[in-house]
Write a protein that holds these residues in place. Sequence first.
Motif, PDB file in Angstrom:
ATOM      1  N   MET A  18       7.886   4.382  -7.182  1.00 18.61           N
ATOM      2  CA  MET A  18       8.500   3.050  -7.233  1.00 18.61           C
ATOM      3  C   MET A  18       9.055   2.686  -5.863  1.00 18.61           C
ATOM      4  SD  MET A  18      10.453   3.012 -10.912  1.00 18.61           S
ATOM      5  CE  MET A  18      11.265   4.588 -10.676  1.00 18.61           C
ATOM      6  N   THR A  19       8.720   1.513  -5.374  1.00 16.26           N
ATOM      7  CA  THR A  19       9.110   1.113  -4.034  1.00 16.26           C
ATOM      8  C   THR A  19       9.684  -0.291  -4.045  1.00 16.26           C
ATOM      9  OG1 THR A  19       6.886   0.241  -3.573  1.00 16.26           O
ATOM     10  CG2 THR A  19       7.324   2.557  -2.985  1.00 16.26           C
ATOM     11  N   VAL A  20      10.329  -0.630  -2.934  1.00 16.65           N
ATOM     12  CA  VAL A  20      10.797  -1.991  -2.696  1.00 16.65           C
ATOM     13  C   VAL A  20       9.783  -2.675  -1.794  1.00 16.65           C
ATOM     14  CG1 VAL A  20      12.604  -3.399  -1.649  1.00 16.65           C
ATOM     15  CG2 VAL A  20      13.215  -1.365  -2.977  1.00 16.65           C
ATOM     16  N   LYS A  21       9.294  -3.801  -2.234  1.00 14.82           N
ATOM     17  CA  LYS A  21       8.307  -4.546  -1.453  1.00 14.82           C
ATOM     18  C   LYS A  21       9.012  -5.585  -0.603  1.00 14.82           C
ATOM     19  CE  LYS A  21       4.223  -7.523  -1.830  1.00 14.82           C
ATOM     20  NZ  LYS A  21       3.288  -8.223  -2.757  1.00 14.82           N
ATOM     21  N   HIS A  22       8.603  -5.691   0.666  1.00 14.55           N
ATOM     22  CA  HIS A  22       9.161  -6.680   1.587  1.00 14.55           C
ATOM     23  C   HIS A  22       8.064  -7.651   2.018  1.00 14.55           C
ATOM     24  CE1 HIS A  22      12.621  -4.005   1.959  1.00 14.55           C
ATOM     25  NE2 HIS A  22      11.779  -3.021   2.224  1.00 14.55           N
ATOM     26  N   GLY A  23       8.468  -8.863   2.318  1.00 14.42           N
ATOM     27  CA  GLY A  23       7.505  -9.831   2.828  1.00 14.42           C
ATOM     28  C   GLY A  23       8.183 -11.134   3.189  1.00 14.42           C
ATOM     29  N   THR A  24       7.408 -12.064   3.685  1.00 15.01           N
ATOM     30  CA  THR A  24       7.894 -13.420   3.916  1.00 15.01           C
ATOM     31  C   THR A  24       6.971 -14.376   3.185  1.00 15.01           C
ATOM     32  OG1 THR A  24       6.595 -13.802   5.950  1.00 15.01           O
ATOM     33  CG2 THR A  24       8.783 -12.803   6.192  1.00 15.01           C
ATOM     34  N   GLY A  25       7.546 -15.492   2.746  1.00 16.10           N
ATOM     35  CA  GLY A  25       6.747 -16.470   2.028  1.00 16.10           C
ATOM     36  C   GLY A  25       7.281 -17.865   2.228  1.00 16.10           C
ATOM     37  N   THR A  26       6.497 -18.841   1.858  1.00 13.56           N
ATOM     38  CA  THR A  26       6.960 -20.222   1.867  1.00 13.56           C
ATOM     39  C   THR A  26       7.962 -20.413   0.737  1.00 13.56           C
ATOM     40  OG1 THR A  26       5.227 -20.965   0.354  1.00 13.56           O
ATOM     41  CG2 THR A  26       4.703 -20.963   2.711  1.00 13.56           C
ATOM     42  N   ARG A  27       8.597 -21.541   0.742  1.00 14.11           N
ATOM     43  CA  ARG A  27       9.545 -21.854  -0.330  1.00 14.11           C
ATOM     44  C   ARG A  27       8.844 -21.781  -1.682  1.00 14.11           C
ATOM     45  NH1 ARG A  27       9.726 -25.002  -4.948  1.00 14.11           N
ATOM     46  NH2 ARG A  27      11.903 -25.231  -5.546  1.00 14.11           N
ATOM     47  N   ASP A  28       7.645 -22.341  -1.807  1.00 14.44           N
ATOM     48  CA  ASP A  28       6.945 -22.357  -3.085  1.00 14.44           C
ATOM     49  C   ASP A  28       6.519 -20.956  -3.497  1.00 14.44           C
ATOM     50  OD1 ASP A  28       7.280 -25.067  -3.242  1.00 14.44           O
ATOM     51  OD2 ASP A  28       5.243 -25.579  -2.620  1.00 14.44           O
ATOM     52  N   GLU A  29       6.102 -20.126  -2.558  1.00 16.12           N
ATOM     53  CA  GLU A  29       5.708 -18.752  -2.892  1.00 16.12           C
ATOM     54  C   GLU A  29       6.895 -17.948  -3.410  1.00 16.12           C
ATOM     55  OE1 GLU A  29       2.001 -18.265   0.290  1.00 16.12           O
ATOM     56  OE2 GLU A  29       4.059 -17.743   0.872  1.00 16.12           O
TER      57      GLU A  29
ATOM     58  N   GLY B 137       6.776  -7.084  13.259  1.00 19.40           N
ATOM     59  CA  GLY B 137       7.759  -7.235  14.322  1.00 19.40           C
ATOM     60  C   GLY B 137       8.718  -8.381  14.047  1.00 19.40           C
ATOM     61  N   GLY B 138       9.423  -8.814  15.084  1.00 23.43           N
ATOM     62  CA  GLY B 138      10.375  -9.899  14.941  1.00 23.43           C
ATOM     63  C   GLY B 138       9.696 -11.211  14.601  1.00 23.43           C
ATOM     64  N   GLN B 139      10.350 -12.004  13.759  1.00 18.96           N
ATOM     65  CA  GLN B 139       9.784 -13.285  13.347  1.00 18.96           C
ATOM     66  C   GLN B 139      10.907 -14.291  13.153  1.00 18.96           C
ATOM     67  OE1 GLN B 139       6.983 -13.161  10.018  1.00 18.96           O
ATOM     68  NE2 GLN B 139       7.729 -15.120   9.265  1.00 18.96           N
ATOM     69  N   GLU B 140      10.757 -15.475  13.711  1.00 19.76           N
ATOM     70  CA  GLU B 140      11.716 -16.543  13.466  1.00 19.76           C
ATOM     71  C   GLU B 140      11.491 -17.099  12.060  1.00 19.76           C
ATOM     72  OE1 GLU B 140      14.057 -16.996  15.973  1.00 19.76           O
ATOM     73  OE2 GLU B 140      12.914 -15.246  16.608  1.00 19.76           O
ATOM     74  N   ALA B 141      12.562 -17.577  11.442  1.00 23.92           N
ATOM     75  CA  ALA B 141      12.451 -18.068  10.063  1.00 23.92           C
ATOM     76  C   ALA B 141      11.429 -19.194   9.962  1.00 23.92           C
ATOM     77  CB  ALA B 141      13.819 -18.519   9.559  1.00 23.92           C
ATOM     78  N   ASP B 142      11.603 -20.233  10.757  1.00 22.57           N
ATOM     79  CA  ASP B 142      10.596 -21.293  10.893  1.00 22.57           C
ATOM     80  C   ASP B 142      10.013 -21.727   9.542  1.00 22.57           C
ATOM     81  OD1 ASP B 142       9.110 -23.118  12.327  1.00 22.57           O
ATOM     82  OD2 ASP B 142       7.443 -21.725  12.672  1.00 22.57           O
ATOM     83  N   GLY B 143      10.904 -21.964   8.573  1.00 18.32           N
ATOM     84  CA  GLY B 143      10.461 -22.459   7.277  1.00 18.32           C
ATOM     85  C   GLY B 143      10.056 -21.390   6.293  1.00 18.32           C
ATOM     86  N   ARG B 144      10.038 -20.121   6.708  1.00 11.92           N
ATOM     87  CA  ARG B 144       9.667 -19.039   5.804  1.00 11.92           C
ATOM     88  C   ARG B 144      10.916 -18.293   5.337  1.00 11.92           C
ATOM     89  NH1 ARG B 144       4.363 -18.366   5.419  1.00 11.92           N
ATOM     90  NH2 ARG B 144       4.467 -16.264   4.549  1.00 11.92           N
TER      91      ARG B 144
END
Length: 341
Positions: A1-12, A53-60
């Motif tokens: 069992m793991t914790v999943k990380h990611g970035t998504g749009t508001r709708d995602e 790596g590093g990522q600006e939020a920029d809507g995500r």
Amino acid sequence: MTVKHGTGTRDEVAGLIHAGRILVLAGAEAGLASLPRGRWIGGTAASFITAAGGQEADGRIFYSDLTGIARNVRLHHFNLSEMRRIGRLHPANGFTMVIIPGFSELLAGVSAKIMDYEGIYHAPLFGWVSAVDLAQLGHMQPKSFSGAPAGSAEHAAVMTVSLPDELFAQLQIANLFSPGIGPEIRFSKPGFLAEGDCLIGGKPDNLARYIEAEKIDRRLPLVTDHDGALINISIIASDAQTGRATFLAPVNPALTYRFAGDILDYPREFSRALDELHLGSAALSCICAQNYEHAGLRQSTGLPFQGPVTFGQIAYGVLNQTLACLTISNHEEEDAGPETG
């Protein structure tokens, strides 16, 4: 069992919430404030550390999905008075996650007293201080959210997470700094701003002008020993002309500070501190904005942690200029130990 990380749009991310996922979120206020109600807490952040790596939020929106490890969760949005009972809410087996808005009166009150709260050490207490782009300070307020699109600049988002019996949580902290050999520094009043005299080496002085006169490395925090724990206070602005110095966390008049010892190669020292943690892969993490900038993490890939860039880290106490991680391990794996031939 793991914790999943990611970035998504508001709708995602809204889709994950509608699917009943248990989430910790970070992003711009507009995105978080448009999400549906559900089993999530969040805080504002301008940047994240991702697998790439590093990522600006920029809507995500950055997310950590706890559904695979959480047996049960409870959500709260606490004011300062309510925060005093956070230690009594710890699950029997699990951890408590908290997000406190940066530069808030709540943060000032919690910073001064949290390590004395009843029951605070009965389970891991992990979290972060929500942030905004430093260039937007004064125009935007850091906020927290607790399961609903109503953000607050003066409430802490709290999630208690119960784990299955076979799992357990641990806190890990990477701190590059220890007190240097310079003079002791004491402040006459608490707060995020020093603009009057403080005591430096027992004599009245002005911190911003002292920094200029002594050519103090602007990357170095103030460090104090609070009941055996080293606590950093990051200085994010210092102007000798106005005599004003601004901190990421409030200073405490009851404590004595010194500037941290010199760091000659910041990225190398951060990498060394990270290696000493033996993280494997962290379930939840946050990195201070100062470390993000000075350790060159914008370009770093393949790091053993992912999470928001914050104005502070919470590992029982409120910290600055650290990396704080929460790991989830299996009791059976720990008991088995390494295999032998």
